[in-house]
Design a protein around this motif. Structure first.
Motif, mmCIF file in Angstrom:
data_model
loop_
_atom_site.group_PDB
_atom_site.id
_atom_site.type_symbol
_atom_site.label_atom_id
_atom_site.label_comp_id
_atom_site.label_asym_id
_atom_site.label_seq_id
_atom_site.Cartn_x
_atom_site.Cartn_y
_atom_site.Cartn_z
ATOM 1 N N ASN A 188 0.684 -1.132 0.124
ATOM 2 C CA ASN A 188 0.034 -0.047 -0.030
ATOM 3 C C ASN A 188 0.703 1.121 -0.102
ATOM 4 N N LEU A 189 0.848 2.099 -0.972
ATOM 5 C CA LEU A 189 1.679 3.383 -1.362
ATOM 6 C C LEU A 189 0.796 4.598 -1.378
ATOM 7 N N ARG A 190 -0.714 4.296 -0.902
ATOM 8 C CA ARG A 190 -1.742 5.552 -1.117
ATOM 9 C C ARG A 190 -1.762 6.309 -0.265
ATOM 10 N N ASP A 191 -1.540 5.787 1.116
ATOM 11 C CA ASP A 191 -1.861 6.735 2.178
ATOM 12 C C ASP A 191 -0.415 7.470 2.719
ATOM 13 N N ILE A 192 0.581 7.620 1.931
ATOM 14 C CA ILE A 192 1.708 8.298 2.165
ATOM 15 C C ILE A 192 1.736 9.735 2.034
ATOM 16 N N SER A 193 2.426 10.565 2.928
ATOM 17 C CA SER A 193 2.351 12.070 2.481
ATOM 18 C C SER A 193 3.481 12.544 1.757
ATOM 19 N N HIS A 194 4.602 11.769 1.713
ATOM 20 C CA HIS A 194 5.837 12.031 0.811
ATOM 21 C C HIS A 194 6.263 10.698 0.281
ATOM 22 N N PRO A 195 6.702 10.582 -0.923
ATOM 23 C CA PRO A 195 7.431 9.547 -1.544
ATOM 24 C C PRO A 195 8.372 9.021 -1.024
ATOM 25 N N ARG A 196 9.122 9.514 -0.040
ATOM 26 C CA ARG A 196 10.261 8.818 0.800
ATOM 27 C C ARG A 196 9.670 7.979 1.877
#
Ligand SMILES: [Zn+2]
Length: 206
Positions: A2-10
Motif C-alpha cells: 500500500n503506497l496510497r496513504d503516504i504524505s511524501h514518496p520517501r
C-alpha cells in the motif's frame, strides 16, 4: 504494497526498501532507491550511504540535483551520498518520464547475467513481460548488461553513453552486481522490479 496513504514518496521508498530487504534483495546496506522530488522534477531523493535497508526512516535520504549532482538537502547531518547515486542520476538525466528508480543486489540477477550474449541478456517470452510493457507475440527482447567497475562513476558513464535511445525494457543488469529498474511512479517501479526479478529467477533456474 500500500503506497496510497503516504504524505511524501520517501515514506513509500521506506516501505519498499523494508519489503525488498525482507526478500533478501537489499541485504545489509546493499542497494539504493530513489524518486524525483514531487514538487521539483529537477531533483531526486535517494537513500543515504551505509543505511540498513530493513530499518530506514524518511530522514535517511538526500535530495540531489539531477543536472549537477550536488546535494541540495541532507535529510540528517550525518547523511552521505552513496557512490551509486551516480547510477540514479544518469537515469533521471536520460529519461524525463522516470520518476522512481530501484537498484537492488539479487542473487538471481548475478546468476542470470552469466547467460548473457555479449552485452545483452535475451529474455524468454514469458507472460510476465507484459508487465514491462511488452505486448507482442513471441517477443524477442533483451536486457542490457553492463560490466561492473569499482569506480561506480564509470558504470554511470557507460549507461549515459549507451542509452541514446530508450531500451526495450525499463531496466538493466550490472554483471556480478544487480539490477536497476525505473518507472513513472513508485508503484510502477516497484511492480517492474518484482517482474524483472521473476524473469531473472526463471533464467537462473533453467
Ligand atoms: Zn549496487
Amino acid at each position: 504494497m500500500n503506497l496510497r496513504d503516504i504524505s511524501h514518496p520517501r515514506e513509500g521508498l521506506v516501505r519498499i526498501a523494508a519489503e525488498f530487504y525482507r526478500r533478501g534483495w537489499m541485504a545489509g546496506t546493499a542497494g539504493n532507491l530513489s524518486c524525483r522530488d514531487p514538487g521539483d522534477a529537477s531533483s531526486f531523493w535517494v537513500t543515504a550511504s551505509g543505511k540498513a535497508k530493513g530499518a530506514l526512516t524518511p530522514e535517511h535520504f538526500l535530495l540531489i540535483d539531477v543536472a549537477g549532482g550536488q546535494v541540495l538537502e541532507q535529510g540528517a547531518p550525518q547523511n552521505r551520498p552513496s557512490a551509486e547515486t551516480a547510477i540514479h542520476r544518469a537515469l533521471y538525466r536520460l529519461f524525463p518520464d522516470a520518476r522512481a528508480c530501484m537498484h537492488v543486489h539479487t542473487v538471481d540477477a548475478c546468476l542470470a547475467a552469466d547467460r548473457a550474449q555479449g552485452d545483452l541478456l535475451p529474455l524468454p517470452p514469458l507472460e510476465m513481460l507484459k508487465g514491462l510493457g511488452i505486448w507482442t507475440e513471441k517477443p524477442a527482447v533483451a536486457l542490457p548488461l553492463f560490466e561492473n567497475h569499482l569506480d561506480i562513476g564509470r558504470i554511470a558513464e557507460d549507461i549515459q553513453q549507451r542509452f541514446v535511445h530508450l531500451p526495450q525494457v525499463p531496466a538493466f543488469l550490472i554483471r556480478d552486481h544487480g539490477i536497476t529498474v525505473w518507472g513513472e511512479s513508485l508503484e510502477q517501479a516497484f511492480h517492474r522490479t518484482e517482474i524483472m526479478e521473476y524473469i531473472l529467477s526463471y533464467i537462473a533456474r533453467r
